[in-house]
Design an enzyme around this catalytic site. Sequence first.
Site, PDB file in Angstrom:
ATOM      1  N   CYS A 146       0.805  -1.222   0.000  1.00  0.00           N
ATOM      2  CA  CYS A 146       0.000   0.000   0.000  1.00  0.00           C
ATOM      3  C   CYS A 146       0.841   1.276   0.000  1.00  0.00           C
ATOM      4  O   CYS A 146       0.398   2.320  -0.474  1.00  0.00           O
ATOM      5  CB  CYS A 146      -0.917   0.017   1.221  1.00  0.00           C
ATOM      6  SG  CYS A 146      -1.718  -1.550   1.559  1.00  0.00           S
ATOM      7  N   CYS A 200      -1.065   2.820   6.477  1.00  0.00           N
ATOM      8  CA  CYS A 200      -0.731   1.465   6.880  1.00  0.00           C
ATOM      9  C   CYS A 200      -0.336   0.666   5.646  1.00  0.00           C
ATOM     10  O   CYS A 200      -0.624   1.055   4.517  1.00  0.00           O
ATOM     11  CB  CYS A 200      -1.893   0.807   7.611  1.00  0.00           C
ATOM     12  SG  CYS A 200      -3.415   0.658   6.653  1.00  0.00           S
ATOM     13  N   HIS A 251      -8.459   3.155  -3.237  1.00  0.00           N
ATOM     14  CA  HIS A 251      -7.081   2.866  -2.836  1.00  0.00           C
ATOM     15  C   HIS A 251      -6.408   1.986  -3.894  1.00  0.00           C
ATOM     16  O   HIS A 251      -6.221   0.793  -3.684  1.00  0.00           O
ATOM     17  CB  HIS A 251      -7.114   2.184  -1.464  1.00  0.00           C
ATOM     18  CG  HIS A 251      -5.793   1.738  -0.928  1.00  0.00           C
ATOM     19  ND1 HIS A 251      -4.579   2.273  -1.335  1.00  0.00           N
ATOM     20  CD2 HIS A 251      -5.480   0.782   0.006  1.00  0.00           C
ATOM     21  CE1 HIS A 251      -3.598   1.667  -0.678  1.00  0.00           C
ATOM     22  NE2 HIS A 251      -4.124   0.755   0.126  1.00  0.00           N
TER      23      HIS A 251
END
EC number: 2.3.1.16
Length: 391
Positions: A95, A377, A347
């Site tokens: 991520c 995160c 995302h």
Amino acid sequence: MSLNPRDVVIVDFGRTPMGRSKGGMHRNTRAEDMSAHLISKLLERNDKVDPKEVEDVIWGCVNQTLEQGWNIARMASLMTPIPHTSAAQTVSRLCGSSMSALHTAAQAIMTGNGDVFVIGGVEHMGHVSMMHGVDPNPHLSLHAAKASGMMGLTAEMLGKMHGITREQQDLFGVRSHQLAHKATVEGKFKDEIIPMQGYDENGFLKVFDFDETIRPETTLEGLASLKPAFNPKGGTVTAGTSSQITDGASCMIVMSGQRAMDLGIQPLAVIRSMAVAGVDPAIMGYGPVPSTQKALKRAGLTMADIDFIELNEAFAAQALPVLKDLKVLDKMDEKVNLHGGAIALGHPFGCSGARISGTLLNVMKQNGGTLGVATMCVGLGQGITTVFERV
């Protein structure tokens, strides 16, 4: 503020409109083409930057296969004004990939290994699904909880540990869509969205200059009616309080303070500090807490010094505990994700790190802030943070 020669400055930021992965605007656009278009347009609007000076194109991407394989950074850069003599690399920190791309460029600038970089990232989750080609090692279960690779269950765990209720999560989800819609209507995304051609739901080609992921009609009652997405028995995390699966790319032009001064460029911001940290994979969403604490310490700052924060909204159940332990939950409406976040915008893994960083810089510019934190995160238990100061 005055710049030092090896300061790392952000010259400009741009991103694509965020598209839904299922039948969305980018359904007929390849990830490399999306990236190349974005890089080219950002360079075009910064004519003081000579593409020949680009040392390296550093591009975040998680699922590096199919159209995202074979070093997509190079694949994309070859289709831009950047000459073949410039280098390119693709990086992955899941991520946090494009924020890691920023950190890699920053570290090179700080150590005299280049002056001008193009960084960013992409993920076309409609063309390359989250699990495509992934073969997790079963032996990992000897070292971490078996569900650590299931992000939704880690969010359930974190929310439960911190006493986060379903209603709190639903309120957070509604907030994200409302703020993103408000930012769109008020033109707050105008400077960061680079318009792109795409296809509407009827199959017609058109130019998109807005995010098609935002649902302004979202209500608390509507979210409350959704079933748990990951834990059907007693779960609180739903599709409405999770980051959307979307397609998109983001890009920044980064350079040394000296080169910016030589070119007469007024940067958006300078990087004050950076940090990464690890946490138990079972609560992967908690990573921004230690990484932000570490970054603030390196900058000689406390959270009280920070004007604005962009925290990637992987899940409401993850974001709320992070904000609580960073001691900003009570300041959320003043400081945090003022233009919404990944629950509304999505995302796209490789894109998000540079996306939240750039959005933060625009929030700081629009609201007069001086210091900002971008943090997120990372799957399997990491956090990554960048502290910026507006110039």
